[in-house]
Design a protein around this motif. Structure first.
Motif, PDB file in Angstrom:
ATOM      1  N   VAL A   1       2.856  57.177 -13.408  1.00  0.00           N
ATOM      2  CA  VAL A   1       1.874  57.856 -14.254  1.00  0.00           C
ATOM      3  C   VAL A   1       0.555  57.966 -13.502  1.00  0.00           C
ATOM      4  CG1 VAL A   1       0.654  57.806 -16.472  1.00  0.00           C
ATOM      5  CG2 VAL A   1       2.985  56.901 -16.305  1.00  0.00           C
ATOM      6  N   THR A   2      -0.024  59.156 -13.512  1.00  0.00           N
ATOM      7  CA  THR A   2      -1.313  59.353 -12.862  1.00  0.00           C
ATOM      8  C   THR A   2      -2.438  58.988 -13.832  1.00  0.00           C
ATOM      9  OG1 THR A   2      -1.453  61.651 -13.559  1.00  0.00           O
ATOM     10  CG2 THR A   2      -0.413  61.218 -11.451  1.00  0.00           C
ATOM     11  N   ARG A   3      -3.597  58.736 -13.277  1.00  0.00           N
ATOM     12  CA  ARG A   3      -4.726  58.390 -14.138  1.00  0.00           C
ATOM     13  C   ARG A   3      -5.233  59.636 -14.862  1.00  0.00           C
ATOM     14  NH1 ARG A   3      -9.360  57.476  -9.542  1.00  0.00           N
ATOM     15  NH2 ARG A   3      -9.040  59.479  -8.596  1.00  0.00           N
ATOM     16  N   TRP A   4      -6.061  59.393 -15.887  1.00  0.00           N
ATOM     17  CA  TRP A   4      -6.630  60.507 -16.635  1.00  0.00           C
ATOM     18  C   TRP A   4      -7.591  61.268 -15.743  1.00  0.00           C
ATOM     19  CZ3 TRP A   4      -5.486  56.125 -19.543  1.00  0.00           C
ATOM     20  CH2 TRP A   4      -4.745  56.364 -20.698  1.00  0.00           C
ATOM     21  N   PRO A   5      -7.612  62.589 -15.901  1.00  0.00           N
ATOM     22  CA  PRO A   5      -8.586  63.360 -15.115  1.00  0.00           C
ATOM     23  C   PRO A   5     -10.004  63.009 -15.550  1.00  0.00           C
ATOM     24  CG  PRO A   5      -7.246  64.806 -16.515  1.00  0.00           C
ATOM     25  CD  PRO A   5      -6.776  63.415 -16.740  1.00  0.00           C
ATOM     26  N   GLU A   6     -10.871  62.888 -14.592  1.00  0.00           N
ATOM     27  CA  GLU A   6     -12.261  62.562 -14.901  1.00  0.00           C
ATOM     28  C   GLU A   6     -12.964  63.826 -15.346  1.00  0.00           C
ATOM     29  OE1 GLU A   6     -14.193  59.757 -12.801  1.00  0.00           O
ATOM     30  OE2 GLU A   6     -12.381  58.674 -12.277  1.00  0.00           O
ATOM     31  N   SER A   7     -13.673  63.726 -16.475  1.00  0.00           N
ATOM     32  CA  SER A   7     -14.370  64.915 -16.964  1.00  0.00           C
ATOM     33  C   SER A   7     -15.822  64.634 -17.176  1.00  0.00           C
ATOM     34  CB  SER A   7     -13.743  65.395 -18.261  1.00  0.00           C
ATOM     35  OG  SER A   7     -13.389  64.360 -19.110  1.00  0.00           O
TER      36      SER A   7
ATOM     37  N   ASP B   1       1.130  65.186 -22.259  1.00  0.00           N
ATOM     38  CA  ASP B   1      -0.095  65.656 -21.597  1.00  0.00           C
ATOM     39  C   ASP B   1      -0.512  64.766 -20.433  1.00  0.00           C
ATOM     40  OD1 ASP B   1      -0.251  67.800 -23.339  1.00  0.00           O
ATOM     41  OD2 ASP B   1      -1.435  66.662 -24.801  1.00  0.00           O
ATOM     42  N   ARG B   2       0.418  64.032 -19.867  1.00  0.00           N
ATOM     43  CA  ARG B   2       0.150  63.197 -18.696  1.00  0.00           C
ATOM     44  C   ARG B   2       1.011  63.693 -17.553  1.00  0.00           C
ATOM     45  NH1 ARG B   2      -2.598  58.586 -19.059  1.00  0.00           N
ATOM     46  NH2 ARG B   2      -2.844  59.203 -16.919  1.00  0.00           N
ATOM     47  N   ARG B   3       0.488  63.616 -16.366  1.00  0.00           N
ATOM     48  CA  ARG B   3       1.219  64.057 -15.185  1.00  0.00           C
ATOM     49  C   ARG B   3       1.981  62.864 -14.604  1.00  0.00           C
ATOM     50  NH1 ARG B   3       1.253  68.417 -12.432  1.00  0.00           N
ATOM     51  NH2 ARG B   3       1.518  68.533 -10.204  1.00  0.00           N
ATOM     52  N   LEU B   4       3.260  63.090 -14.302  1.00  0.00           N
ATOM     53  CA  LEU B   4       4.103  62.073 -13.683  1.00  0.00           C
ATOM     54  C   LEU B   4       4.515  62.555 -12.295  1.00  0.00           C
ATOM     55  CD1 LEU B   4       6.498  61.216 -16.658  1.00  0.00           C
ATOM     56  CD2 LEU B   4       4.398  60.049 -16.016  1.00  0.00           C
ATOM     57  N   VAL B   5       4.380  61.686 -11.321  1.00  0.00           N
ATOM     58  CA  VAL B   5       4.772  61.986  -9.949  1.00  0.00           C
ATOM     59  C   VAL B   5       6.034  61.176  -9.668  1.00  0.00           C
ATOM     60  CG1 VAL B   5       4.078  61.843  -7.538  1.00  0.00           C
ATOM     61  CG2 VAL B   5       2.397  62.412  -9.276  1.00  0.00           C
TER      62      VAL B   5
ATOM     63  N   LEU C   1      -1.313  61.340  -4.444  1.00  0.00           N
ATOM     64  CA  LEU C   1      -0.580  60.678  -5.525  1.00  0.00           C
ATOM     65  C   LEU C   1       0.825  60.298  -5.059  1.00  0.00           C
ATOM     66  CD1 LEU C   1      -1.666  62.963  -8.497  1.00  0.00           C
ATOM     67  CD2 LEU C   1      -2.307  60.573  -8.165  1.00  0.00           C
ATOM     68  N   SER C   2       1.484  61.199  -4.332  1.00  0.00           N
ATOM     69  CA  SER C   2       2.826  60.916  -3.825  1.00  0.00           C
ATOM     70  C   SER C   2       2.790  59.782  -2.809  1.00  0.00           C
ATOM     71  CB  SER C   2       3.427  62.172  -3.183  1.00  0.00           C
ATOM     72  OG  SER C   2       3.562  63.185  -4.148  1.00  0.00           O
ATOM     73  N   ALA C   3       1.787  59.777  -1.952  1.00  0.00           N
ATOM     74  CA  ALA C   3       1.657  58.703  -0.959  1.00  0.00           C
ATOM     75  C   ALA C   3       1.438  57.362  -1.640  1.00  0.00           C
ATOM     76  CB  ALA C   3       0.502  59.008  -0.001  1.00  0.00           C
ATOM     77  N   ASP C   4       0.622  57.328  -2.706  1.00  0.00           N
ATOM     78  CA  ASP C   4       0.394  56.080  -3.434  1.00  0.00           C
ATOM     79  C   ASP C   4       1.684  55.600  -4.093  1.00  0.00           C
ATOM     80  OD1 ASP C   4      -1.135  53.922  -4.386  1.00  0.00           O
ATOM     81  OD2 ASP C   4      -1.595  54.987  -6.259  1.00  0.00           O
ATOM     82  N   LEU C   5       2.456  56.534  -4.661  1.00  0.00           N
ATOM     83  CA  LEU C   5       3.742  56.177  -5.277  1.00  0.00           C
ATOM     84  C   LEU C   5       4.681  55.573  -4.241  1.00  0.00           C
ATOM     85  CD1 LEU C   5       5.866  56.274  -7.601  1.00  0.00           C
ATOM     86  CD2 LEU C   5       6.396  58.587  -6.811  1.00  0.00           C
ATOM     87  N   LEU C   6       4.818  56.231  -3.112  1.00  0.00           N
ATOM     88  CA  LEU C   6       5.724  55.742  -2.068  1.00  0.00           C
ATOM     89  C   LEU C   6       5.262  54.393  -1.516  1.00  0.00           C
ATOM     90  CD1 LEU C   6       6.497  59.070  -0.191  1.00  0.00           C
ATOM     91  CD2 LEU C   6       7.884  57.885  -1.903  1.00  0.00           C
TER      92      LEU C   6
ATOM     93  N   GLN D   1      -5.834  50.287 -12.024  1.00  0.00           N
ATOM     94  CA  GLN D   1      -4.956  50.217 -10.858  1.00  0.00           C
ATOM     95  C   GLN D   1      -3.484  50.392 -11.228  1.00  0.00           C
ATOM     96  OE1 GLN D   1      -5.860  50.281  -7.672  1.00  0.00           O
ATOM     97  NE2 GLN D   1      -7.929  50.481  -8.487  1.00  0.00           N
ATOM     98  N   ARG D   2      -3.162  50.307 -12.514  1.00  0.00           N
ATOM     99  CA  ARG D   2      -1.773  50.518 -12.940  1.00  0.00           C
ATOM    100  C   ARG D   2      -1.370  51.979 -12.756  1.00  0.00           C
ATOM    101  NH1 ARG D   2       0.147  47.748 -18.205  1.00  0.00           N
ATOM    102  NH2 ARG D   2       2.046  48.112 -17.041  1.00  0.00           N
ATOM    103  N   PHE D   3      -2.348  52.880 -12.746  1.00  0.00           N
ATOM    104  CA  PHE D   3      -2.080  54.303 -12.597  1.00  0.00           C
ATOM    105  C   PHE D   3      -2.090  54.669 -11.120  1.00  0.00           C
ATOM    106  CE2 PHE D   3      -4.084  53.808 -16.740  1.00  0.00           C
ATOM    107  CZ  PHE D   3      -3.180  54.462 -17.554  1.00  0.00           C
ATOM    108  N   LEU D   4      -1.337  55.705 -10.775  1.00  0.00           N
ATOM    109  CA  LEU D   4      -1.365  56.195  -9.404  1.00  0.00           C
ATOM    110  C   LEU D   4      -2.755  56.736  -9.101  1.00  0.00           C
ATOM    111  CD1 LEU D   4       2.065  58.043  -9.190  1.00  0.00           C
ATOM    112  CD2 LEU D   4       1.477  55.794  -8.288  1.00  0.00           C
ATOM    113  N   GLN D   5      -3.223  56.466  -7.896  1.00  0.00           N
ATOM    114  CA  GLN D   5      -4.565  56.862  -7.496  1.00  0.00           C
ATOM    115  C   GLN D   5      -4.476  58.004  -6.495  1.00  0.00           C
ATOM    116  OE1 GLN D   5      -7.247  55.056  -8.911  1.00  0.00           O
ATOM    117  NE2 GLN D   5      -5.587  54.134 -10.077  1.00  0.00           N
TER     118      GLN D   5
END
Length: 188
Positions: free
Chosen positions: A182-188, A120-124, A88-93, A77-81
């Motif tokens: 910080v966004t969560r890791w992509p699920e693979s 290698d991490r995406r930041l919103v 992701l932007s809505a969760d940040l806001l 839950q620490r990562f943006l969902q």
């Protein structure tokens, strides 16, 4: 003298034959045995390293298995969902508004920033403006930077807040900050 030369020739032939026999034994028995022992020692060392790695993996798996699923969920839950940029932007806001609301403050202005890559991490990101008492502004900044979400304040501009008539307000601060989550890791 001829007998003495024969004796010496026999002795030299005996030594040469025994030396040749020892050399053949060395080449046919000892050298292959030493090579075999060296290879086996190398294999034992390799298997010892492999065994240590397996023990390490087993210990790590036991530790992971002992973690409470609630802790894993709390860490996630620490990562943006969200599965898209807009979610992701809505969760940040939403999280930024909650941090301001907890201090009884309202955001004056909110603008989204272009996403960034970091290790290698995406930041919103978002740029927010708010004002209030020094204590409340400090509490909002602290809750953003040190809160339960992984947020980073990239730029901050603090200035003395102005009253509606243009005069400087006592103990009031206006803040404009750029926050990245910080966004969560992509699920693979």
């Amino acid at each position: 003298m001829a007998a003495s030369v024969k004796t010496w020739c026999r002795f030299i032939a005996f030594i040469a034959a025994n030396g040749l026999a020892l050399f053949c034994v060395y080449l046919l028995v000892i050298e292959p045995s030493l090579g075999l022992l060296t290879r086996q020692q190398g294999e034992i060392e390799q298997r010892t390293r492999t065994l240590e790695q397996v023990r390490s993996v087993i210990a790590r798996n036991r530790m992971i298995a002992s973690i409470d699923p609630g802790q894993i969920e709390a860490a996630a839950q620490r990562f943006l969902q969200g599965d898209s940029e807009s979610l992701l932007s809505a969760d940040l806001l939403k999280r930024l508004r909650q941090a301001a609301d907890e201090q009884g403050m309202a955001l004056n202005s909110v603008a989204l920033l272009p996403p960034r890559e970091w290790f290698d991490r995406r930041l919103v990101g978002a740029r927010i403006e708010f004002s209030g008492s020094t204590k409340n502004v400090v509490n909002v900044l602290s809750s953003i930077e040190h809160g339960s979400s992984l947020f980073f304040i990239n730029n901050a501009k603090l200035s003395q807040a102005r009253s509606p008539d243009g005069a400087a307000a006592d103990d009031a601060v206006s803040a404009v900050i750029e926050v990245y989550g910080v966004t969560r890791w992509p699920e693979s």
